[in-house]
Scaffold this active site. Structure first.
Site, PDB file in Angstrom:
ATOM      1  N   CYS A   1       6.686   7.087  23.997  1.00 34.31           N
ATOM      2  CA  CYS A   1       7.820   6.240  24.353  1.00 34.31           C
ATOM      3  C   CYS A   1       7.960   5.047  23.428  1.00 34.31           C
ATOM      4  O   CYS A   1       8.978   4.385  23.419  1.00 34.31           O
ATOM      5  CB  CYS A   1       7.678   5.775  25.792  1.00 34.31           C
ATOM      6  SG  CYS A   1       7.898   7.145  26.925  1.00 34.31           S
TER       7      CYS A   1
ATOM      8  N   HIS B   1      -1.505  -8.092   3.102  1.00 30.21           N
ATOM      9  CA  HIS B   1      -1.165  -8.586   4.446  1.00 30.21           C
ATOM     10  C   HIS B   1      -2.079  -8.067   5.553  1.00 30.21           C
ATOM     11  O   HIS B   1      -1.945  -8.483   6.706  1.00 30.21           O
ATOM     12  CB  HIS B   1       0.300  -8.302   4.774  1.00 30.21           C
ATOM     13  CG  HIS B   1       0.596  -6.909   5.206  1.00 30.21           C
ATOM     14  ND1 HIS B   1       0.796  -6.575   6.528  1.00 30.21           N
ATOM     15  CD2 HIS B   1       0.723  -5.767   4.505  1.00 30.21           C
ATOM     16  CE1 HIS B   1       1.038  -5.279   6.606  1.00 30.21           C
ATOM     17  NE2 HIS B   1       0.997  -4.768   5.394  1.00 30.21           N
TER      18      HIS B   1
ATOM     19  N   THR C   1       8.745  -7.319 -12.581  1.00 34.90           N
ATOM     20  CA  THR C   1       8.210  -8.670 -12.660  1.00 34.90           C
ATOM     21  C   THR C   1       7.183  -8.890 -11.570  1.00 34.90           C
ATOM     22  O   THR C   1       7.413  -8.535 -10.407  1.00 34.90           O
ATOM     23  CB  THR C   1       9.362  -9.689 -12.505  1.00 34.90           C
ATOM     24  OG1 THR C   1      10.267  -9.493 -13.591  1.00 34.90           O
ATOM     25  CG2 THR C   1       8.851 -11.116 -12.519  1.00 34.90           C
TER      26      THR C   1
ATOM     27  N   ALA D   1       0.808  -1.215   0.000  1.00 36.36           N
ATOM     28  CA  ALA D   1       0.000   0.000   0.000  1.00 36.36           C
ATOM     29  C   ALA D   1       0.843   1.268   0.000  1.00 36.36           C
ATOM     30  O   ALA D   1       0.408   2.301  -0.520  1.00 36.36           O
ATOM     31  CB  ALA D   1      -0.949  -0.003   1.195  1.00 36.36           C
ATOM     32  N   THR D   2       2.029   1.227   0.573  1.00 36.56           N
ATOM     33  CA  THR D   2       2.874   2.421   0.537  1.00 36.56           C
ATOM     34  C   THR D   2       3.182   2.778  -0.912  1.00 36.56           C
ATOM     35  O   THR D   2       3.052   3.935  -1.323  1.00 36.56           O
ATOM     36  CB  THR D   2       4.172   2.199   1.346  1.00 36.56           C
ATOM     37  OG1 THR D   2       3.837   2.132   2.724  1.00 36.56           O
ATOM     38  CG2 THR D   2       5.160   3.332   1.128  1.00 36.56           C
TER      39      THR D   2
END
Lengths: 136, 407
Positions: free
Chosen positions: B331, B206, B245, B76-77
């Site tokens: 964090c 995914h 490909t 998707a990126t």
């Protein structure tokens, strides 16, 4: 983030969690950090007549490293004189807990908490002295 | 059934490959390993046929009119990059304005930043407290220079589903293209590119029980026909839209995952929603000061994003290490900044630091939910016993009135 074994050990079994009576003259309280920054530490010391820290307690809102840093700090300062406790450096905490660079601020906060608790204790003593002297 | 640890409740980050998907893929690694672009022997034909079959299955799930509208990518990126940069480059003579939202994934936001550096103008629409974009804001932001609106279908952190059909009506009426990053919602909540007037949609395998490393971009071919400038130069695969490909085993798995989603997605979602409600109820039944981030109504069935006041997210994740979740706490990020998504909702920094995202999915069970709920309740209580903020709160101190020492 991978933690050192010592951080995990302290975070899972923190020492000296609790609260001392903040209105007691022999108790110094340090509250440092800010909720918006993600960590707040409160460290308290109870100082004996001889200037030795008899008891220390903490409560911390923060990540595992922050909890571990404050837990370790209370462990270290118990039994020390306030001058000795004041000499503890954040780098000592970093070394002991093996903190990564991104967590160094946790150790800075712990050092600040110790200093802030001592300052509060001293301010209380000074005020008490002023009151007694004023009564003379 | 015995529980296996850590329990996976991070289905927004990725999903395990469904065994049926893996089974479909395996022959394409060893026996049917041909290059789908080999036009002159059986190995190539077999691979090409498998790719076409997958394309049809994915087209059906997306609501495409034709399988030719599916362009395979690496994920998707890449699809988001291709959609935004490809459209911007092709239509730059028509206009230089793009509209998106502050809640988008970094793959969209950072692509927009790049386009801004190249001279395009980008409007980042704000969202309401529940994370929804107001379609009216989209309408108002459109100018005669606007070429593209990009609004995600469902958000990855808070699960908010956007009013895409309403936005699609507006963009169609105004003659502006509509792109959506549909990664999180596809197959989980009703989506139909045709009915919603979506012109481009980024999807990935995914997040729907297919393999990593394969995605697609839906590119509408009629009414209107969307044109792109390819971002990858080479052999001209995928009708010239994306050279390289084809990842045949990955695409076969993607196709199988899409077929399963088409057939079982609705039932899956109902089951997952029931699990989420169970988890939410149990937690809030035993703990006070737990806040739901995002929308109550327009939400992915598997998403439960909660802020546990007075407890820091990373410490929480450490305490509940028997369950794999994620947090919006600073964090947990390299930047030490709390989640920009939660900030965009107007969630205060302290609550952003206290957020945990539970992402439920196909393979979670009631038993797991019960275990996680009990674990969370126990650990939050322990951490609150250790939290100076909780003590102050219980004493009735207004935490906003305290002079904190920001650092």
């Amino acid at each position: 983030m991978a933690y050192s074994d010592k951080v995990i050990e302290h975070a899972e079994n923190p020492r000296n969690v609790g609260t001392l009576n903040k209105d007691d003259d022999s108790v110094g309280t340090g509250l440092v950090g800010a909720p918006a920054c993600g960590d707040v530490m409160r460290l308290q010391i109870k100082v004996g007549e001889n200037g030795v820290i008899e008891d220390a307690k903490f409560k911390t809102f923060g990540c595992g490293s922050a909890i571990a840093s404050s837990s370790l700090a209370t462990e270290w300062i118990k039994g020390k004189s306030i001058d000795e406790a004041e000499a503890i450096k954040n780098s000592d905490i970093v070394a002991e807990l093996n903190l990564p660079p991104v967590k160094i601020h946790c150790s800075v906060l712990a050092e600040d908490a110790i200093k802030s608790a001592i300052a509060d204790y001293r301010a209380k003593q000074a005020a008490k002295k002023a009151v007694t002297e004023g009564a003379k | 059934m015995a529980l296996s640890f850590p329990i996976f409740m991070d289905y927004h980050s990725t999903t395990p490959v469904d065994p049926r998907v893996l089974e479909a893929m395996l022959p394409y690694f060893t026996q049917k390993f041909g290059n789908a672009a080999s036009r002159n022997h059986a190995y190539g034909w077999v691979a090409e046929e498998a790719v076409d079959h997958a394309r049809e299955r994915i087209a059906k799930l997306v609501g495409a009119q034709s399988e030719k509208e599916i362009v395979f990518t690496s994920g998707a990126t890449e699809s988001n990059n291709l959609a935004l940069k490809g459209v911007a480059e092709f239509y730059k003579d028509k206009g230089n304005h793009i509209i998106t939202t502050v809640l988008e994934h970094k793959a969209v936001l950072d692509t927009c930043k790049r386009l801004e550096a190249e001279g395009f103008r980008v409007t980042y629409l704000p969202v309401a407290k529940d994370g929804r974009v107001d379609p009216d804001d989209v309408k108002k932001a459109i100018t005669d220079q606007t070429i593209l609106v990009s609004v995600m279908f469902a958000n990855n952190e808070i699960g908010t589903v956007q009013p895409l059909a309403e936005i699609g009506k507006i963009t169609r009426e105004k003659g502006v293209l509509l792109h959506t990053d549909a990664v999180q919602g596809l197959g989980k909540v009703p989506f139909d590119a045709q009915a919603m007037n979506v012109d481009l949609a980024s999807i990935t395998a995914h997040k729907m029980y297919g393999p990593k490393g394969v995605g697609a971009l839906f590119v509408r071919r009629s009414k209107p026909r969307v044109r792109l400038v390819a971002q990858m130069d080479g052999g001209g695969h995928e009708r010239g839209n994306r050279s390289g490909t084809l990842n045949v085993p990955g695409i076969v798995g993607f196709g199988k995952a899409a077929q399963i989603m088409s057939e079982e997605g609705e039932a899956d979602s109902a089951k997952i929603l029931a699990l989420r409600e169970r988890l939410h109820k149990k937690i809030t039944g035993s703990l006070d000061e737990v806040h739901l981030n995002g929308s109550v109504r327009d939400r992915l069935p598997g998403n439960l994003n909660l802020s546990f006041s007075f407890v820091e997210g990373e410490a929480m994740m450490m305490a509940i290490k028997d369950v794999a979740v994620s947090s919006g706490s600073a964090c947990t990020s390299a930047s030490l900044e709390p989640s920009y998504v939660l900030r965009a909702l107007g969630v205060g920094d302290e609550l952003a630091h206290s957020s945990i995202r539970f992402g439920l999915g196909r393979f979670n069970t009631e038993e797991e939910v019960d275990f996680v709920a009990n674990l969370v309740i126990d650990k939050v209580q322990k951490l609150r016993d250790m939290s100076p903020l909780y003590e102050m709160f219980k004493e009735g101190i207004d935490l906003n009135s305290v002079q904190w020492t920001a650092h």
